[in-house]
Scaffold this active site. Structure first.
Site, short mmCIF file in Angstrom:
data_model
loop_
_atom_site.label_atom_id
_atom_site.label_comp_id
_atom_site.label_asym_id
_atom_site.label_seq_id
_atom_site.Cartn_x
_atom_site.Cartn_y
_atom_site.Cartn_z
N ASN A 81 39.06 44.99 42.78
CA ASN A 81 38.01 44.79 42.26
C ASN A 81 38.26 44.52 40.78
O ASN A 81 38.52 45.28 40.07
CB ASN A 81 37.02 45.76 42.41
N CYS A 123 30.02 44.09 37.28
CA CYS A 123 30.44 43.33 38.41
C CYS A 123 29.93 41.87 38.40
O CYS A 123 30.46 40.88 38.91
CB CYS A 123 30.74 44.00 39.62
N HIS A 174 32.12 38.17 44.78
CA HIS A 174 32.57 39.19 43.91
C HIS A 174 33.53 39.87 45.09
O HIS A 174 33.00 40.26 46.17
CB HIS A 174 31.71 40.07 43.28
O1 UT7 Z 1 32.22 46.32 42.33
C1 UT7 Z 1 30.87 46.68 42.47
C2 UT7 Z 1 30.29 47.65 43.24
N1 UT7 Z 1 31.47 48.58 43.84
C3 UT7 Z 1 31.34 48.53 45.11
O2 UT7 Z 1 30.78 47.50 45.68
C4 UT7 Z 1 32.02 49.76 45.97
C5 UT7 Z 1 31.19 49.95 47.06
N2 UT7 Z 1 31.60 50.98 47.75
C6 UT7 Z 1 32.78 51.06 48.64
O3 UT7 Z 1 33.64 50.04 48.63
C7 UT7 Z 1 33.31 52.03 49.52
O4 UT7 Z 1 32.15 53.17 49.80
C8 UT7 Z 1 34.27 52.83 49.15
C9 UT7 Z 1 35.62 52.07 49.41
C10 UT7 Z 1 34.19 53.21 47.78
C11 UT7 Z 1 34.42 54.07 50.10
O5 UT7 Z 1 34.53 53.63 51.52
P1 UT7 Z 1 33.72 54.75 52.47
O6 UT7 Z 1 33.80 53.98 53.89
O7 UT7 Z 1 32.31 54.43 52.02
O8 UT7 Z 1 34.23 56.06 52.64
P2 UT7 Z 1 33.53 57.35 51.88
O9 UT7 Z 1 33.23 57.30 50.45
O10 UT7 Z 1 32.49 57.68 52.84
O11 UT7 Z 1 34.52 58.39 52.29
C12 UT7 Z 1 35.12 58.70 53.44
C13 UT7 Z 1 36.07 59.73 53.35
C14 UT7 Z 1 35.97 60.80 52.70
O12 UT7 Z 1 36.56 62.08 53.18
P3 UT7 Z 1 35.74 63.06 54.08
O13 UT7 Z 1 34.54 63.55 53.27
O14 UT7 Z 1 35.19 62.10 55.17
O15 UT7 Z 1 36.66 64.09 54.78
C15 UT7 Z 1 36.42 60.65 51.38
O16 UT7 Z 1 37.01 61.87 50.47
O17 UT7 Z 1 37.38 59.08 52.92
C16 UT7 Z 1 37.92 60.02 51.72
N3 UT7 Z 1 38.28 59.26 50.64
C17 UT7 Z 1 39.69 58.75 50.61
N4 UT7 Z 1 40.62 59.19 51.61
C18 UT7 Z 1 41.82 58.54 51.18
C19 UT7 Z 1 37.81 58.65 49.64
N5 UT7 Z 1 38.68 57.98 48.84
C20 UT7 Z 1 39.75 58.10 49.65
C21 UT7 Z 1 41.15 57.62 49.20
N6 UT7 Z 1 42.23 57.84 50.09
N7 UT7 Z 1 41.37 56.64 48.03
#
Ligand code: UT7
Length: 325
Positions: A282, A115, A252
């Site tokens: 992204n 990225c 980005h």
């Molecule tokens: O481009 C370069 C680098 N990439 C990034 O910059 C991405 C960096 N990370 C992020 O943007 C975020 O961490 C994410 C968008 C990937 C995830 O958001 P988050 O607020 O950190 O959520 P999480 O991974 O902590 O997940 C929270 C909950 C989980 O459920 P439980 O364990 O709390 O029950 C996940 O299983 O959300 C669940 N979850 C979803 N639910 C519905 C994860 N993906 C999804 C989804 N739909 N697509």
């Protein structure tokens, strides 16, 4: 010895025709429009057609940038193309774009910094120009992430889209005055200790498969806000600027929450940020040049203004660039 600076004389972008909304994704994976919008700010993304490759996207973005610059492809003497999703393992996707543009001279190569690819490519191109080794350079970021997503993994497949962006750099003589247009500086970093936070679980030398993108999202998120703010402060300091001197932040576009968090740390108001993440998701190396092209073409980014770009991605690799547009 003559000294040169790299002036951006044109920008362009290309997005595949097909748009996939969050609701459409929710019909195939266990997710919802509410979750995706609340956690990322993404509403839709463009997805390449089956026969559309990264070089096709890159070529169309390059043609748009060349037309914006009012220069012919034949006047370009270097193409630096940033991608993590090349058409083939080799030759470089840049070489295919070079041929498709009808160019028969100069050099063309790919760089891979995920990225952060566009910032890396811009830094490399800027150094070629400063050293007098290139007169006009096409810097392209082009990606087809749809090809490396695991469409059953809701934690990653909702985050990415396909697209390409490009800028044309022109070498202009410099007298060292700070009011001159051009790339003021680029700042590149990587730390391979974080390799496993964001990677593809396949490759030529390991599995002989293409593999799929894997990410520890929350950990990448934590690194992102801290490292992006740090590299921005480094870039400001190097140019003797403060955040108040920045007309536009063109970040980005991975996640609106990362952009908001970084802007808050930097004390930068939201009305000075170019945002495309809602419509593009992204697009990795393509996200910054696509946003630059959008901001420039809709008249927000004006010649002479100071533009700050920053990115972080797999590696981890991150960086920033300051440009007087
Ligand atoms: O481009 C370069 C680098 N990439 C990034 O910059 C991405 C960096 N990370 C992020 O943007 C975020 O961490 C994410 C968008 C990937 C995830 O958001 P988050 O607020 O950190 O959520 P999480 O991974 O902590 O997940 C929270 C909950 C989980 O459920 P439980 O364990 O709390 O029950 C996940 O299983 O959300 C669940 N979850 C979803 N639910 C519905 C994860 N993906 C999804 C989804 N739909 N697509």
């Amino acid at each position: 010895m003559r000294l040169y600076r790299s002036v951006i004389i044109g920008s362009g972008g290309y997005l595949p025709e097909k748009v996939v909304t969050n609701e459409e994704l929710a019909s195939s994976v266990n997710t919802s429009d509410e979750w995706i919008v609340a956690r990322t700010g993404i509403r839709r993304r463009h997805i390449a057609a089956e026969n559309e490759t990264t070089s096709d996207l890159g070529r169309l973005a390059a043609l748009d940038a060349l037309s914006d610059a009012g220069v012919e492809a034949s006047s370009i003497d270097l193409i630096v193309l940033a991608t993590t999703t090349p058409d083939s393992t080799f030759p470089a996707t840049a070489a295919r774009v070079q041929a498709q543009l009808g160019m028969t001279k100069g050099a063309a190569f790919d760089i891979q910094a995920v990225c952060s690819g566009f910032i890396y490519a811009l830094g490399i191109a800027d150094n070629f120009i400063k050293l007098g080794q290139a007169g006009k350079v096409l810097v392209i970021g082009a990606e087809t992430y749809s090809r490396i997503l695991d469409w059953t993994d809701r934690s990653t497949c909702v985050l990415f889209g396909d697209g390409a962006g490009a800028v044309v750099l022109s070498a202009e003589p410099t007298n060292g005055e700070s009011s001159e247009r051009g790339v003021l500086s680029t700042h590149l970093h990587s730390d391979g200790r974080f390799y496993d936070l964001l990677y593809v679980d396949g490759g030529v030398s390991s599995t002989q498969t293409t593999g799929h993108l894997r990410m520890k999202g929350p950990e990448v998120f934590r690194h992102a806000v801290t490292k992006l703010a740090e590299v921005v402060w480094e870039a400001l300091k190097a140019n003797d600027l403060t955040i108040d001197d920045i007309d536009w932040l063109v970040p980005h576009q991975a996640n609106k929450r990362i952009i908001d968090g970084t802007a808050k740390k930097l004390d930068l108001p939201a009305d000075r940020i170019i945002l495309t993440v809602e419509d593009h998701a992204n697009t990795s190396a393509a996200s910054i040049p696509l946003a630059l092209a959008q901001g420039s073409k809709d008249g927000r980014i004006k010649p002479g203004q100071i533009v700050l770009c920053e990115a972080i991605g797999g590696g981890l690799s991150w960086g920033a660039a300051i440009i007087r547009w």
